[in-house]
Scaffold this active site. Structure first.
Site, short mmCIF file in Angstrom:
data_model
loop_
_atom_site.label_atom_id
_atom_site.label_comp_id
_atom_site.label_asym_id
_atom_site.label_seq_id
_atom_site.Cartn_x
_atom_site.Cartn_y
_atom_site.Cartn_z
N ILE A 87 0.82 -1.23 0.00
CA ILE A 87 0.00 0.00 0.00
C ILE A 87 0.85 1.26 0.00
O ILE A 87 0.31 2.35 -0.15
CB ILE A 87 -1.02 0.06 1.16
CG1 ILE A 87 -0.36 0.41 2.49
CG2 ILE A 87 -1.87 -1.20 1.24
CD1 ILE A 87 -1.35 0.91 3.53
N LYS A 88 2.14 1.17 0.17
CA LYS A 88 2.98 2.38 0.28
C LYS A 88 3.17 3.04 -1.09
O LYS A 88 2.75 2.50 -2.11
CB LYS A 88 4.31 2.02 0.94
CG LYS A 88 4.15 1.40 2.34
CD LYS A 88 3.60 2.38 3.38
CE LYS A 88 2.89 1.72 4.55
NZ LYS A 88 3.69 1.00 5.50
N ASN A 89 3.83 4.20 -1.13
CA ASN A 89 3.87 4.97 -2.37
C ASN A 89 4.58 4.24 -3.51
O ASN A 89 4.25 4.44 -4.67
CB ASN A 89 4.47 6.35 -2.14
CG ASN A 89 3.54 7.23 -1.33
OD1 ASN A 89 2.98 6.76 -0.35
ND2 ASN A 89 3.36 8.47 -1.72
#
Ligand SMILES: *Cc1c(COP(=O)(O)O)cnc(C)c1O
Length: 383
Positions: free
Chosen positions: A182-184
């Site tokens: 889910i991180k950038n």
């Protein structure tokens, strides 16, 4: 209502990403190797830091840094309770005491005054979180660190691309980034440890691979002797080249990803200004570039006559996924029971913990998706 489910997050994986991973799989070298070295170099160039060490997760990085600093029984570590559980769990597993400090109600960043009040002769470390992709107040926290001699390790899991007063988060000092899906950007699972302290870099590099001074790639390709010795017992937290190949392609697109996130966030802010029961976070003025990792809102539960959990369930019924970042750590079962933590001890953290919700935000979404979320929210609140 939407006919298809809009997830809260989805990684943006290109055909080129897939080809890069396939190339590694075919190459005969799939663990830590040339792709990991190239990913570390590219990351260093992007953030502008002195050293970058690729790891199996951000949690691994936090484990290693606590170990490298020798933090253990009798030590205190200052942390927000509005954070992911991994940091606090690791402090406890190290035998140290987490000292929870309250946050700003509308930015969710550590309150520097509260950090100062929480310092004691036992304080060994302060761990600010750059929440949701904005930056923590590094000017004040840096001053407190300087004056007290207590180091900072920045939790930059949300902050790839974030700039504080013009400089990239992680450029100076010591920080930990995450590449969870889910991180950038993502590497499947993975993390990056950055530091401007050469001794710390050497120590983390050793601890990440059994406490040896070298890893398999160093031995094979850099002419180091295979008879490496254990300097101290270490862990097994190296990144694979499979993950790093994905990371290289992702990092090349991080600014594009973040621009898309920003445009979607602006759309949310504009559309949600019509909804009185919803409070987005405010943006700290010294955040000169926001990475928009999350679009966090707080539900005015009194005004809405509705709890946050019901609100999230209502969105799910309307085909919209949400996240919860975060349920405050100090109010979770283990911490309530073992530390006697109670609601009311951290008023701003508690207030947010009951009302917070992350709306869908990922680069491959479009404005129509944002509008669907806003319409669903209005529908729930009008009932
Ligand atoms: C995701 C996250 C972490 C942990 O990252 P992993 O790579 O999953 O270990 C740590 N802190 C915060 C604030 C996070 O959101």
């Amino acid at each position: 209502m939407r006919s298809t489910f809009l997830p809260f997050s989805r990684p943006s994986i290109s055909e080129a990403d897939i080809a890069a991973v396939a190339e590694v799989l075919r190459s005969g070298w799939i663990t830590t190797g040339p792709k990991t070295a190239a990913f570390e170099d590219a990351f260093k160039d992007y953030v502008g830091c002195a050293r970058a060490i690729a790891l199996s997760s951000a949690t691994a990085g936090m484990h290693l840094v606590l170990k490298a600093m020798g933090i253990g029984p009798g030590d205190e570590v200052i942390t927000p309770a509005m954070t992911w559980v991994s940091t606090v769990n690791l402090i406890v597993l190290a035998g140290a005491v987490p000292v929870f400090v309250d946050i700003h109600r509308d930015t969710l960043m550590l309150l520097p005054d509260a950090v100062e009040n929480a310092l004691s002769p036992r304080t060994r470390l302060i761990i600010p979180v750059h929440f949701a992709g904005a930056s923590a107040d590094m000017t004040e926290l840096g001053r407190i660190s300087q004056q007290s001699g207590v180091p900072l390790v920045e939790d930059a899991a949300h902050a790839l691309g974030t700039r504080h007063k013009g400089g990239h988060v992680g450029r100076e000092g010591t920080a930990i980034f995450s590449f969870h899906p889910i991180k950038n950007i993502t590497t499947g699972e993975g993390g990056m440890f950055t530091t401007d302290a050469p001794d710390m870099a050497e120590h983390i590099n050793r601890l990440k691979f059994h406490g040896l001074g070298v890893d398999a790639y160093d031995r094979e390709t850099r002419g180091r002797v295979p008879q490496a010795e254990v300097w101290e017992p270490g862990y097994k937290y190296n990144m694979t080249d499979i993950a790093a190949a994905l990371g290289l392609g992702q990092l090349a697109r991080v600014d594009e990803f973040n621009r898309k996130r920003e445009a979607l966030a602006m759309r949310y802010r504009e559309r949600l200004s019509e909804v009185d029961e919803i409070y987005p976070l405010s943006i700290p003025s010294d955040t000169t570039q926001h990475a928009w990792h999350l679009f966090v809102v707080r539900l005015d539960t009194d005004r809405a006559g509705l709890g946050r959990d019901e609100f999230m369930a209502g969105l799910k019924e309307r085909n919209i996924g949400t996240g919860l970042h975060f349920r405050a750590v100090h109010l979770q079962k283990y911490y309530r029971e073992s530390m006697g933590m109670k609601p009311g001890m951290l008023p701003n953290t508690d207030w947010n913990s009951d009302r917070i919700c992350s709306l869908p935000l990922f680069p491959d979404m479009n404005f129509a998706d944002v509008d669907d979320v806003v319409e669903a929210i209005k529908d729930i609140l009008s009932r």
